[in-house]
Design an enzyme around this catalytic site. Structure first.
Site, PDB file in Angstrom:
ATOM      1  N   LYS A   1      -9.699 -14.253  -0.863  1.00  0.00           N
ATOM      2  CA  LYS A   1      -9.791 -13.214  -1.899  1.00  0.00           C
ATOM      3  C   LYS A   1     -10.938 -13.536  -2.869  1.00  0.00           C
ATOM      4  O   LYS A   1     -11.682 -12.650  -3.284  1.00  0.00           O
ATOM      5  CB  LYS A   1      -8.457 -13.105  -2.655  1.00  0.00           C
ATOM      6  CG  LYS A   1      -7.358 -12.454  -1.814  1.00  0.00           C
ATOM      7  CD  LYS A   1      -6.009 -12.463  -2.516  1.00  0.00           C
ATOM      8  CE  LYS A   1      -4.947 -11.819  -1.630  1.00  0.00           C
ATOM      9  NZ  LYS A   1      -3.610 -11.805  -2.225  1.00  0.00           N
TER      10      LYS A   1
ATOM     11  N   GLY B   1       0.807  -1.226   0.000  1.00  0.00           N
ATOM     12  CA  GLY B   1       0.000   0.000   0.000  1.00  0.00           C
ATOM     13  C   GLY B   1       0.834   1.267   0.000  1.00  0.00           C
ATOM     14  O   GLY B   1       0.445   2.272  -0.604  1.00  0.00           O
TER      15      GLY B   1
HETATM   16  N1  LIG Z   1       2.998 -10.732  -4.697  1.00  0.00           N
HETATM   17  C1  LIG Z   1       3.627 -11.051  -3.600  1.00  0.00           C
HETATM   18  O1  LIG Z   1       4.713 -11.660  -3.614  1.00  0.00           O
HETATM   19  C2  LIG Z   1       3.022 -10.633  -2.288  1.00  0.00           C
HETATM   20  C3  LIG Z   1       3.793 -10.623  -1.118  1.00  0.00           C
HETATM   21  C4  LIG Z   1       3.175 -10.178   0.058  1.00  0.00           C
HETATM   22  C5  LIG Z   1       1.850  -9.765   0.054  1.00  0.00           C
HETATM   23  N2  LIG Z   1       1.141  -9.824  -1.108  1.00  0.00           N
HETATM   24  C6  LIG Z   1      -0.282  -9.405  -1.180  1.00  0.00           C
HETATM   25  O2  LIG Z   1      -0.328  -7.986  -1.106  1.00  0.00           O
HETATM   26  C7  LIG Z   1      -1.534  -7.583  -0.454  1.00  0.00           C
HETATM   27  C8  LIG Z   1      -1.174  -6.633   0.681  1.00  0.00           C
HETATM   28  O3  LIG Z   1      -0.348  -7.325   1.590  1.00  0.00           O
HETATM   29  P1  LIG Z   1       0.869  -6.612   2.340  1.00  0.00           P
HETATM   30  O4  LIG Z   1       1.728  -7.724   2.849  1.00  0.00           O
HETATM   31  O5  LIG Z   1       1.424  -5.545   1.484  1.00  0.00           O
HETATM   32  O6  LIG Z   1       0.108  -5.964   3.546  1.00  0.00           O
HETATM   33  P2  LIG Z   1       0.724  -5.506   4.965  1.00  0.00           P
HETATM   34  O7  LIG Z   1       2.065  -4.932   4.808  1.00  0.00           O
HETATM   35  O8  LIG Z   1       0.526  -6.607   5.937  1.00  0.00           O
HETATM   36  O9  LIG Z   1      -0.326  -4.323   5.168  1.00  0.00           O
HETATM   37  C9  LIG Z   1      -0.799  -3.948   6.287  1.00  0.00           C
HETATM   38  C10 LIG Z   1      -1.684  -2.740   6.002  1.00  0.00           C
HETATM   39  O10 LIG Z   1      -3.020  -3.128   6.156  1.00  0.00           O
HETATM   40  C11 LIG Z   1      -3.599  -2.283   7.133  1.00  0.00           C
HETATM   41  N3  LIG Z   1      -4.634  -3.058   7.796  1.00  0.00           N
HETATM   42  C12 LIG Z   1      -4.498  -4.270   8.358  1.00  0.00           C
HETATM   43  N4  LIG Z   1      -5.669  -4.695   8.824  1.00  0.00           N
HETATM   44  C13 LIG Z   1      -6.566  -3.738   8.531  1.00  0.00           C
HETATM   45  C14 LIG Z   1      -7.945  -3.597   8.755  1.00  0.00           C
HETATM   46  N5  LIG Z   1      -8.637  -4.546   9.392  1.00  0.00           N
HETATM   47  N6  LIG Z   1      -8.552  -2.484   8.334  1.00  0.00           N
HETATM   48  C15 LIG Z   1      -7.874  -1.528   7.678  1.00  0.00           C
HETATM   49  N7  LIG Z   1      -6.558  -1.595   7.445  1.00  0.00           N
HETATM   50  C16 LIG Z   1      -5.917  -2.698   7.854  1.00  0.00           C
HETATM   51  C17 LIG Z   1      -2.433  -1.895   8.025  1.00  0.00           C
HETATM   52  O11 LIG Z   1      -2.720  -0.725   8.707  1.00  0.00           O
HETATM   53  P3  LIG Z   1      -2.122  -0.359  10.153  1.00  0.00           P
HETATM   54  O12 LIG Z   1      -1.263   0.828   9.899  1.00  0.00           O
HETATM   55  O13 LIG Z   1      -3.348  -0.091  10.911  1.00  0.00           O
HETATM   56  O14 LIG Z   1      -1.362  -1.548  10.683  1.00  0.00           O
HETATM   57  C18 LIG Z   1      -1.375  -1.661   6.978  1.00  0.00           C
HETATM   58  O15 LIG Z   1      -1.550  -0.417   6.333  1.00  0.00           O
HETATM   59  C19 LIG Z   1      -2.200  -8.865   0.026  1.00  0.00           C
HETATM   60  O16 LIG Z   1      -3.220  -9.212  -0.876  1.00  0.00           O
HETATM   61  C20 LIG Z   1      -1.101  -9.913  -0.023  1.00  0.00           C
HETATM   62  O17 LIG Z   1      -1.587 -11.208  -0.289  1.00  0.00           O
HETATM   63  C21 LIG Z   1       1.702 -10.234  -2.270  1.00  0.00           C
END
Ligand SMILES: NC(=O)c1ccc[n+]([C@@H]2O[C@H](COP(=O)([O-])OP(=O)(O)OC[C@H]3O[C@@H](n4cnc5c(N)ncnc54)[C@H](OP(=O)(O)O)[C@@H]3O)[C@@H](O)[C@H]2O)c1
Length: 324
Positions: free
Chosen positions: A125, A16
């Site tokens: 998802k 994000g």
């Molecule tokens: N392609 C790849 O290799 C790969 C690798 C990793 C992830 N992904 C995918 O990327 C996507 C995002 O994952 P990520 O790992 O980037 O996420 P992450 O770093 O775990 O993101 C956490 C974010 O989500 C917010 N959040 C968590 N729970 C929430 C809730 N209940 N309501 C509102 N906000 C919430 C957190 O806010 P706070 O500031 O409040 O904590 C933070 O901004 C997912 O679909 C994941 O499967 C893909």
């Protein structure tokens, strides 16, 4: 023309934060970041406010009228929250339907895969996608392949160690299965291209930097570092056994964050190498259109360029709060 109003959930996360950067850099969007009330006091939230971006707080499970109030006038919702919170998108979809959001991007940014216990997060998802389709809400589903940042083998000198979450020195299926890969920092810029284009409305879109096998990754790293990698061959049965063991460990102690990451990595080994799901051909089969074909001039970082940054010690380790 008035600016498109974007509501971004997860702006402080690993993916994000790059989406927020790209939206700001583009300059044509009116951005609102949704931050959990419990995270209001975090430095990462203050950073967003310091950049002059509007921040609203709440909980996605608050009474729906609160969420509806937050979405008034919003054109595009982008969800990029952590995988454990994916189901919180359900009330957000309900509110988006009520306020007439034009395009909803559910939290994806992963690899293509079907539901059915292969990748636990994918099953959730797909439930969210079904909820969108039920209402015929405008959508765009974006997947990007596997991160370069999670595709780093350990080199014997240890010079990459501080930048690695989990090293990828285990070689599956002879190391020859192709996989779509991407630098997560490109996820933001390509997302902006995609949402500015009507051809991507109501579509699944696949975007990736490169297609490489493990053997090709290892050759790039060995050629650039001059180091010989220490690799361990794994069979398909090894991959399935590792998943079973890590699933049991996770179920015994689901509160331990590292257990979830290790189980997820084991699931990815199966979808990527045993099933070969993460390929452009499979994405097309599953109905994705290709961002690489729609935006041929978009310049992705290559894995070789990424390795140059590793050698220079300039890559940020993802999830610094997760201790492995
Ligand atoms: N392609 C790849 O290799 C790969 C690798 C990793 C992830 N992904 C995918 O990327 C996507 C995002 O994952 P990520 O790992 O980037 O996420 P992450 O770093 O775990 O993101 C956490 C974010 O989500 C917010 N959040 C968590 N729970 C929430 C809730 N209940 N309501 C509102 N906000 C919430 C957190 O806010 P706070 O500031 O409040 O904590 C933070 O901004 C997912 O679909 C994941 O499967 C893909």
């Amino acid at each position: 023309m008035s600016k498109q109003k974007v509501f971004l959930v997860g702006a402080t996360g690993e993916t994000g934060k790059h989406i927020l950067d790209a939206l700001i850099e583009d300059g044509t969007f009116d951005i609102t970041c949704f931050i959990r009330t419990s995270s209001e006091g975090k430095p990462s939230t203050q950073d967003i406010k310091d950049r002059g971006i509007k921040v609203v707080t709440g909980d996605l499970n608050d009474p729906i009228e609160n969420i509806v109030a937050l979405l008034q006038g919003i054109d595009i919702v982008i969800c990029c929250m952590s995988p454990v919170s994916l189901k919180d998108q359900i009330p957000l979809v309900d509110a988006a339907v009520q306020t007439g959001v034009k395009r909803f991007l559910p939290c994806n940014w992963g690899t293509p895969c079907v539901r059915g216990g292969i990748l636990a997060s994918r099953d959730v998802k797909e439930e969210i996608h079904d909820h969108l389709f039920r209402y015929r809400l405008g959508f765009t589903i974006i997947d990007i392949g596997f991160w370069y940042q999670a595709s780093i083998p350990r080199v014997p000198s240890g010079k990459f160690d501080s930048m690695i979450l989990i090293p990828t020195n285990e070689v599956y299926a002879g190391g020859s299965v192709p996989n779509m890969l991407v630098d997560v920092r490109d996820a933001g810029r390509i997302t902006v291209e995609i949402i500015k284009d009507d051809r991507t409305l109501n579509k699944r879109v696949m975007a990736y930097g490169e297609v490489l096998s493990q053997n090709e990754i290892h050759k790039i790293v060995e050629d650039k570092t001059g180091e010989r990698l220490e690799l361990t061959a794994r069979t398909d049965d090894d991959a399935r056994a590792a998943f079973k063991a890590r699933k049991e460990a996770y179920e015994a102690n689901p509160g331990e964050l590292v257990n979830r990451y290790l189980m997820t990595v084991a699931q990815y080994a199966i979808t990527k190498y045993v099933r070969a799901d993460n390929t452009p051909e499979n994405a097309k089969y599953l109905g994705y259109i290709s961002a690489n074909e729609l935006f041929p001039d978009f310049k992705y970082k290559s894995y070789a360029e990424f390795v140059d940054e590793l050698i220079a010690g300039k890559v940020e380790r993802p999830y610094p709060h997760v201790k492995v």
